[in-house]
Design a protein around this motif. Structure first.
Motif, PDB file in Angstrom:
ATOM      1  N   GLY A 102      40.747  38.738  37.851  1.00  0.00           N
ATOM      2  CA  GLY A 102      40.295  38.649  36.470  1.00  0.00           C
ATOM      3  C   GLY A 102      39.282  37.537  36.299  1.00  0.00           C
ATOM      4  N   ARG A 103      38.870  37.313  35.079  1.00  0.00           N
ATOM      5  CA  ARG A 103      37.888  36.267  34.811  1.00  0.00           C
ATOM      6  C   ARG A 103      38.444  34.897  35.165  1.00  0.00           C
ATOM      7  NH1 ARG A 103      33.423  37.632  31.736  1.00  0.00           N
ATOM      8  NH2 ARG A 103      33.143  35.418  31.292  1.00  0.00           N
ATOM      9  N   ASN A 104      37.674  34.171  35.939  1.00  0.00           N
ATOM     10  CA  ASN A 104      38.046  32.818  36.364  1.00  0.00           C
ATOM     11  C   ASN A 104      39.379  32.782  37.101  1.00  0.00           C
ATOM     12  OD1 ASN A 104      37.196  30.095  36.493  1.00  0.00           O
ATOM     13  ND2 ASN A 104      38.611  29.521  34.859  1.00  0.00           N
ATOM     14  N   ASP A 105      39.693  33.857  37.806  1.00  0.00           N
ATOM     15  CA  ASP A 105      40.968  33.928  38.528  1.00  0.00           C
ATOM     16  C   ASP A 105      40.784  34.760  39.792  1.00  0.00           C
ATOM     17  OD1 ASP A 105      43.585  33.672  39.239  1.00  0.00           O
ATOM     18  OD2 ASP A 105      44.418  34.721  37.494  1.00  0.00           O
ATOM     19  N   ALA A 106      41.298  34.279  40.900  1.00  0.00           N
ATOM     20  CA  ALA A 106      41.217  34.997  42.176  1.00  0.00           C
ATOM     21  C   ALA A 106      42.254  34.430  43.129  1.00  0.00           C
ATOM     22  CB  ALA A 106      39.814  34.880  42.790  1.00  0.00           C
ATOM     23  N   LEU A 140      44.939  30.041  47.946  1.00  0.00           N
ATOM     24  CA  LEU A 140      44.299  29.404  46.796  1.00  0.00           C
ATOM     25  C   LEU A 140      44.204  30.438  45.684  1.00  0.00           C
ATOM     26  CD1 LEU A 140      41.337  27.635  48.648  1.00  0.00           C
ATOM     27  CD2 LEU A 140      43.593  26.687  48.121  1.00  0.00           C
ATOM     28  N   ASP A 141      44.780  30.131  44.528  1.00  0.00           N
ATOM     29  CA  ASP A 141      44.698  31.078  43.419  1.00  0.00           C
ATOM     30  C   ASP A 141      44.261  30.362  42.160  1.00  0.00           C
ATOM     31  OD1 ASP A 141      46.966  29.653  42.894  1.00  0.00           O
ATOM     32  OD2 ASP A 141      48.310  31.356  42.756  1.00  0.00           O
ATOM     33  N   GLY A 142      44.096  31.144  41.090  1.00  0.00           N
ATOM     34  CA  GLY A 142      43.638  30.565  39.847  1.00  0.00           C
ATOM     35  C   GLY A 142      42.163  30.198  39.895  1.00  0.00           C
ATOM     36  N   PRO A 143      41.737  29.229  39.088  1.00  0.00           N
ATOM     37  CA  PRO A 143      40.334  28.817  39.061  1.00  0.00           C
ATOM     38  C   PRO A 143      39.821  28.308  40.407  1.00  0.00           C
ATOM     39  CG  PRO A 143      41.490  28.002  37.118  1.00  0.00           C
ATOM     40  CD  PRO A 143      42.519  28.581  38.028  1.00  0.00           C
ATOM     41  N   ILE A 144      40.690  27.636  41.176  1.00  0.00           N
ATOM     42  CA  ILE A 144      40.265  27.136  42.487  1.00  0.00           C
ATOM     43  C   ILE A 144      39.957  28.311  43.419  1.00  0.00           C
ATOM     44  CG2 ILE A 144      40.984  25.844  44.532  1.00  0.00           C
ATOM     45  CD1 ILE A 144      42.622  24.054  42.744  1.00  0.00           C
ATOM     46  N   GLY A 145      40.833  29.298  43.439  1.00  0.00           N
ATOM     47  CA  GLY A 145      40.597  30.489  44.252  1.00  0.00           C
ATOM     48  C   GLY A 145      39.349  31.233  43.793  1.00  0.00           C
ATOM     49  N   HIS A 146      39.131  31.261  42.481  1.00  0.00           N
ATOM     50  CA  HIS A 146      37.949  31.920  41.929  1.00  0.00           C
ATOM     51  C   HIS A 146      36.670  31.237  42.414  1.00  0.00           C
ATOM     52  CE1 HIS A 146      34.874  32.459  38.715  1.00  0.00           C
ATOM     53  NE2 HIS A 146      35.271  33.721  38.792  1.00  0.00           N
ATOM     54  N   SER A 147      36.648  29.903  42.370  1.00  0.00           N
ATOM     55  CA  SER A 147      35.460  29.159  42.823  1.00  0.00           C
ATOM     56  C   SER A 147      35.237  29.327  44.317  1.00  0.00           C
ATOM     57  CB  SER A 147      35.615  27.672  42.472  1.00  0.00           C
ATOM     58  OG  SER A 147      35.726  27.485  41.070  1.00  0.00           O
ATOM     59  N   ALA A 148      36.325  29.286  45.103  1.00  0.00           N
ATOM     60  CA  ALA A 148      36.207  29.443  46.559  1.00  0.00           C
ATOM     61  C   ALA A 148      35.676  30.831  46.914  1.00  0.00           C
ATOM     62  CB  ALA A 148      37.565  29.201  47.220  1.00  0.00           C
ATOM     63  N   ARG A 149      36.148  31.833  46.210  1.00  0.00           N
ATOM     64  CA  ARG A 149      35.696  33.202  46.473  1.00  0.00           C
ATOM     65  C   ARG A 149      34.221  33.370  46.145  1.00  0.00           C
ATOM     66  NH1 ARG A 149      35.442  37.880  43.337  1.00  0.00           N
ATOM     67  NH2 ARG A 149      35.715  39.848  44.498  1.00  0.00           N
TER      68      ARG A 149
END
Length: 513
Positions: A444-448, A460-469
């Motif tokens: 989802g938005r800002n989530d990965a 890594l999940d949440g905003p951190i996972g989103h940025s890493a992805r």
């Protein structure tokens, strides 16, 4: 209230023997047929061949028959000719890899890339296009722009017939001067010395009655645009009576989601699905899909479905999904939906040569229709043909088939480019070894969720996972110029979002004080 359900032929084409195209395509056999497997009758669309760079690629009429087939004229008659069919991760990145290698002037190959679309699509980020996190130009740049500063020629076309002749170098005299011939849907004939098959795959829409007519696949840029338009239509239609965002059901034949995924990613996905009230319908397969009739009453949902009755709306299409249990102890179910997304596997788009009198032309295929290759990615029995991605049937060191992912195709492209260099320069070819770098998925938005293979048990999940992805995918974009443009765009969007969040927070604080 809108409801959404998520669920995971061959034609013989003869040529006349007395035509000019026949003699060019099949110089070694008396008669030949090719079947192109597809699940849609309208998959064959003719495109006029075009030269995106405007430098080479003149067309010369050489056929004497009524179809006036055209031959592609390579700029240099002496340099090697490489034809790449398919511009996905395997095809495009092979072309770019060939450009990056150091060549002797007389051996630098001429490269022609053929794809049915004018855009390369970074498919792992199609969802972000749907959610509005990225723009189309960022994940679907034009081939003409990506290849503008290279020597690679691009044609927007489809493959129709394939006649390899490199089998002569294996089972016959070593006097073969070309790898074979490709006939495109536009009528263009391309003679090649080396061929790369990276045609990708298409959704399996023919496995369930009604899927091809009523379900929405989610595999291409056009698919994403169609789904986006449908969602916008549902939002407008239900705006006044929509109390919630709609009901989403995910149907899977397995008893869990992401059965081949990492445990960390699966747990993160389950947590997000539960928080967003996505209903999981596990252990079922879809038996058929049909449209709700004009006078057909709405289907009453079982208590476990928890979907209210929806009266048939003559201004909209609603669909019935009949579900059959895949395991014992479950009962059949019937669901009603406004939109059916279909992600139930795919099948390769690979041309299959079937000459009745000479089996030497054959490409060895597995049960899924993928070309059997050796460890150097060469098609078995055809040393001048390489197959990558969905077009290739290759196993890892443990004997398991390699997954049909962008990560595999990306790594294979690097090896294919090098092995083409080695073959042209009479050097030994390198065996391909897949290095699993981990698994990433958007939630989802800002989530990965990101589970790197080099750090066991870490997700890594949440905003951190989103940025890493996003950072990992930014690095994987095709060219330096495109990476720079997209990087600046993403940084700008992130800054704007941060300012908006800060303003929203300050407003809430001031209003509460």
């Amino acid at each position: 209230m809108a409801s959404i359900a998520l669920s995971a032929s061959a034609a013989l084409l003869p040529l006349k023997r007395n035509s000019g195209a026949w003699s060019k395509l099949f110089p070694f056999s008396s008669k030949s047929y090719l079947s192109f497997k597809t699940c849609r009758k309208n998959r064959f669309i003719s495109f006029a061949a075009s030269n995106s760079s405007g430098r080479n690629g003149d067309l010369v009429v050489t056929s004497e028959d009524e179809s006036a087939s055209q031959t592609y004229t390579w700029p240099d008659k002496k340099k090697p000719r490489i034809c790449i069919l398919g511009g996905g991760f395997g095809g495009l990145y092979t072309a770019l890899r060939l450009e990056s290698l150091v060549w002797q002037d007389d051996k630098k190959p001429q490269v022609l890339l053929v794809d049915q679309s004018e855009r390369f699509v970074f498919k792992p980020m199609l969802y972000e296009l749907l959610s509005g996190e990225v723009d189309a130009w960022e994940i679907a740049p034009r081939f003409a722009d990506l290849l503008a500063n290279t020597g690679v020629q691009f044609f927007k076309d489809r493959v129709k017939l394939l006649c390899p002749s490199d089998h002569l170098g294996v089972n016959g005299p070593m006097t073969c001067t070309r790898g074979g011939t490709v006939l495109l849907e536009s009528g263009l004939i391309v003679e090649y010395d080396w061929l790369v098959l990276s045609l990708g795959a298409e959704p399996k829409l023919d496995v369930v009655p009604g899927a091809a007519e009523f379900a929405f696949p989610f595999s291409t840029l056009e698919d994403a645009c169609r789904v986006d338009r449908k969602l916008s239509e549902l939002e407008r239609r239900n705006f006044e009576r929509l109390e919630e965002k709609g009901i989403v059901q995910a149907i899977n034949v397995e008893t869990t989601i992401c059965p081949t995924g990492t445990p960390g990613n699966r747990e993160a996905a389950l947590k997000v699905l539960s928080a967003r009230k996505v209903q999981l319908v596990l252990g079922y397969f879809v038996r058929c899909i049909r449209r709700v009739g004009e006078f057909e009453a709405s289907v009453k949902q079982p208590e476990s479905g928890a979907i209210p009755n929806i009266a048939a709306d003559k201004n909209s299409d609603k669909y019935i999904l009949e579900l059959q249990p895949a395991i014992k102890g479950l009962e059949s179910q019937i669901f009603e939906a406004d939109l059916v997304l279909w992600t139930v596997g795919s099948k390769p788009l690979l041309p299959h040569v079937e000459p009745p009198n000479n089996r030497l032309h054959d490409l060895p295929l597995n049960a899924r229709g993928q070309a059997e290759t050796d460890e150097t990615l060469c098609v078995k029995g055809h040393p001048r043909i390489f197959a990558l991605g969905d077009s290739s049937a290759l196993r890892d060191s443990s004997g398991r088939p390699l997954p049909a992912t962008a990560q595999v195709a990306f790594q294979q492209a690097d090896f294919a480019g090098w092995n083409l260099w080695a073959a042209i320069n009479d050097r030994p070819l390198l065996p391909f070894r897949f290095q699993n770098l981990g698994e990433m998925m958007t939630l989802g938005r800002n989530d990965a969720a990101v589970s790197p293979s080099f750090v066991e048990g870490v997700t890594l999940d949440g905003p951190i996972g989103h940025s890493a992805r996003k950072l990992a995918y930014l690095i994987r974009l095709p060219t330096d110029e495109h990476r720079l443009k997209v990087g600046v765009s993403w940084l700008t969007k992130s800054a704007i979002d941060s300012v908006a969040l800060l303003q929203s927070t300050l407003t809430k604080v001031l209003s509460s004080s």
